[in-house]
Design a protein around this motif. Structure first.
Motif, PDB file in Angstrom:
ATOM      1  N   UNK A 190       6.869  21.610  -1.914  1.00  0.00           N
ATOM      2  CA  UNK A 190       6.655  22.048  -0.974  1.00  0.00           C
ATOM      3  C   UNK A 190       5.547  22.907  -0.705  1.00  0.00           C
ATOM      4  N   UNK A 191       4.656  22.007   0.295  1.00  0.00           N
ATOM      5  CA  UNK A 191       3.023  21.957   0.527  1.00  0.00           C
ATOM      6  C   UNK A 191       2.799  23.931   0.839  1.00  0.00           C
ATOM      7  N   UNK A 192       3.896  24.379   2.344  1.00  0.00           N
ATOM      8  CA  UNK A 192       3.171  25.463   2.663  1.00  0.00           C
ATOM      9  C   UNK A 192       3.261  26.187   1.260  1.00  0.00           C
ATOM     10  N   UNK A 193       4.478  26.435   0.079  1.00  0.00           N
ATOM     11  CA  UNK A 193       4.217  27.665  -0.810  1.00  0.00           C
ATOM     12  C   UNK A 193       3.113  27.180  -1.503  1.00  0.00           C
ATOM     13  N   UNK A 194       2.847  26.351  -1.585  1.00  0.00           N
ATOM     14  CA  UNK A 194       1.748  26.024  -2.468  1.00  0.00           C
ATOM     15  C   UNK A 194       0.408  27.182  -1.970  1.00  0.00           C
ATOM     16  N   UNK A 195       0.508  26.288  -0.767  1.00  0.00           N
ATOM     17  CA  UNK A 195      -0.518  26.952   0.356  1.00  0.00           C
ATOM     18  C   UNK A 195      -1.164  28.219  -0.233  1.00  0.00           C
ATOM     19  N   UNK A 196      -0.186  28.646   0.198  1.00  0.00           N
ATOM     20  CA  UNK A 196       0.388  30.146   0.548  1.00  0.00           C
ATOM     21  C   UNK A 196      -0.344  30.957  -1.190  1.00  0.00           C
ATOM     22  N   UNK A 197       0.667  30.215  -2.292  1.00  0.00           N
ATOM     23  CA  UNK A 197      -0.016  30.564  -3.447  1.00  0.00           C
ATOM     24  C   UNK A 197      -1.262  30.581  -4.131  1.00  0.00           C
ATOM     25  N   UNK A 198      -1.933  30.043  -3.752  1.00  0.00           N
ATOM     26  CA  UNK A 198      -2.956  29.092  -3.640  1.00  0.00           C
ATOM     27  C   UNK A 198      -4.466  29.363  -3.342  1.00  0.00           C
ATOM     28  N   UNK A 254      -7.982  21.440   2.299  1.00  0.00           N
ATOM     29  CA  UNK A 254      -7.566  22.040   1.107  1.00  0.00           C
ATOM     30  C   UNK A 254      -6.477  21.115   0.679  1.00  0.00           C
ATOM     31  N   UNK A 255      -5.921  21.628   1.747  1.00  0.00           N
ATOM     32  CA  UNK A 255      -4.105  21.694   1.875  1.00  0.00           C
ATOM     33  C   UNK A 255      -3.691  19.391   1.888  1.00  0.00           C
ATOM     34  N   UNK A 256      -4.261  20.015   2.333  1.00  0.00           N
ATOM     35  CA  UNK A 256      -4.158  18.099   2.875  1.00  0.00           C
ATOM     36  C   UNK A 256      -5.100  16.924   1.984  1.00  0.00           C
ATOM     37  N   UNK A 257      -5.955  17.669   1.754  1.00  0.00           N
ATOM     38  CA  UNK A 257      -6.672  16.982  -0.093  1.00  0.00           C
ATOM     39  C   UNK A 257      -5.455  16.700  -1.273  1.00  0.00           C
ATOM     40  N   UNK A 258      -4.744  17.846  -0.990  1.00  0.00           N
ATOM     41  CA  UNK A 258      -4.184  18.218  -2.554  1.00  0.00           C
ATOM     42  C   UNK A 258      -2.917  17.346  -2.047  1.00  0.00           C
ATOM     43  N   UNK A 259      -2.474  17.391  -1.120  1.00  0.00           N
ATOM     44  CA  UNK A 259      -0.979  16.107  -0.555  1.00  0.00           C
ATOM     45  C   UNK A 259      -1.699  14.388  -0.897  1.00  0.00           C
ATOM     46  N   UNK A 260      -3.258  14.592  -0.260  1.00  0.00           N
ATOM     47  CA  UNK A 260      -3.921  13.151   0.017  1.00  0.00           C
ATOM     48  C   UNK A 260      -3.933  12.732  -2.052  1.00  0.00           C
ATOM     49  N   UNK A 261      -3.903  14.351  -2.809  1.00  0.00           N
ATOM     50  CA  UNK A 261      -4.268  13.267  -4.245  1.00  0.00           C
ATOM     51  C   UNK A 261      -3.088  12.952  -4.877  1.00  0.00           C
ATOM     52  N   UNK A 262      -1.784  14.727  -4.172  1.00  0.00           N
ATOM     53  CA  UNK A 262      -0.921  13.640  -4.894  1.00  0.00           C
ATOM     54  C   UNK A 262      -0.096  12.211  -4.740  1.00  0.00           C
ATOM     55  N   UNK A 263      -0.187  11.896  -3.297  1.00  0.00           N
ATOM     56  CA  UNK A 263      -0.270  10.498  -2.663  1.00  0.00           C
ATOM     57  C   UNK A 263      -0.306   9.996  -3.736  1.00  0.00           C
ATOM     58  N   UNK A 264      -1.562   9.840  -4.447  1.00  0.00           N
ATOM     59  CA  UNK A 264      -2.861   8.811  -4.754  1.00  0.00           C
ATOM     60  C   UNK A 264      -2.857   8.204  -6.096  1.00  0.00           C
ATOM     61  N   UNK A 265      -1.805  10.089  -6.929  1.00  0.00           N
ATOM     62  CA  UNK A 265      -0.982   9.623  -8.192  1.00  0.00           C
ATOM     63  C   UNK A 265      -0.166   9.408  -8.493  1.00  0.00           C
ATOM     64  N   UNK A 266       0.589   8.756  -7.091  1.00  0.00           N
ATOM     65  CA  UNK A 266       2.041   8.173  -6.952  1.00  0.00           C
ATOM     66  C   UNK A 266       1.516   7.010  -7.211  1.00  0.00           C
TER      67      UNK A 266
END
Length: 211
Positions: free
Chosen positions: A127-135, A141-153
């Motif tokens: 849930x990236x919306x909740x991650x964005x609100x929490x951090x 930055x949220x899209x970069x976090x999402x791409x970072x997770x995708x790259x790690x996968x």
């Protein structure tokens, strides 16, 4: 770097992120007394989130999610709409079963119920919306976090493929070694048997004074 180039980079990032959010969705119908099971591969330490919705009807439908060891990961009686989530410690294949409890000879139109299921894996399940609100992350930055997770996968998938390749190579080498020594053993047995037959026949002919 020009503003147009920055905009192009952001567009590419958003496009890749939107593609990464594609989920496995399907729908099917269940008649009274029927059971439908689906199997899904789950990688090590990968979160899986399932969302289901079942149309109104006269029959009750239950959901059961189990792994190959028979452990129950999720169960729900008289399911209508909801979510479930689980994580496996090792690579496994889970089975998701929907069972319609009712009289199979019923011809009532409402007895046939439609089941819709959507499965999300890894970064798709977060849930990236909740991650964005929490951090307090900005959209980029949220899209970069999402791409970072995708790259790690992707890295984890390649690592898993290398491990599987190594296991298959070790299995092939072990099989070839066993076949080789079995062949040597078979040839040794044949040579021993042929030698024994030669000596046996020689003694037999000598006993009969034929040679």
């Amino acid at each position: 770097m020009s503003p147009s180039w920055n905009l192009h980079v952001v567009s590419v990032i958003c496009l890749l992120a939107s593609l990464s959010l594609c989920a496995n969705g399907l729908s099917f119908y269940l008649t009274p007394g029927a059971k439908q099971c689906l199997k899904e591969e789950v990688h090590k330490q990968q979160m899986v989130v399932g969302q289901y919705s079942i149309s109104d009807g006269d029959t009750a439908i239950s959901i059961l999610v189990t792994d190959t060891s028979g452990h129950t990961l999720f169960t729900k009686e008289n399911a209508k709409q909801g979510k479930f989530a689980f994580t496996e410690d090792e690579f496994d294949i889970v089975e998701i079963c929907f069972t319609s409890h009712g009289n199979a000879v019923s011809n009532h139109m409402r007895s046939k119920r439609e089941v819709k299921l959507t499965l999300k894996h890894g970064s798709e399940a977060k849930d990236y919306d909740r991650i964005a609100k929490a951090e307090k992350l900005k959209p980029l930055e949220l899209e970069l976090r999402r791409l970072e997770d995708l790259a790690q996968e992707v890295v984890n998938d390649f690592q898993y493929m290398r491990e599987r390749e190594k296991e298959m190579r070790d299995t092939n080498e072990s099989t070839n070694s066993r076949v080789f020594w079995f062949s040597v053993f078979s040839i040794g047995c044949l040579v021993s048997l042929a030698t024994w037959q030669v000596f046996y026949l020689r003694r037999y002919f000598q006993a009969k004074k034929l040679i």
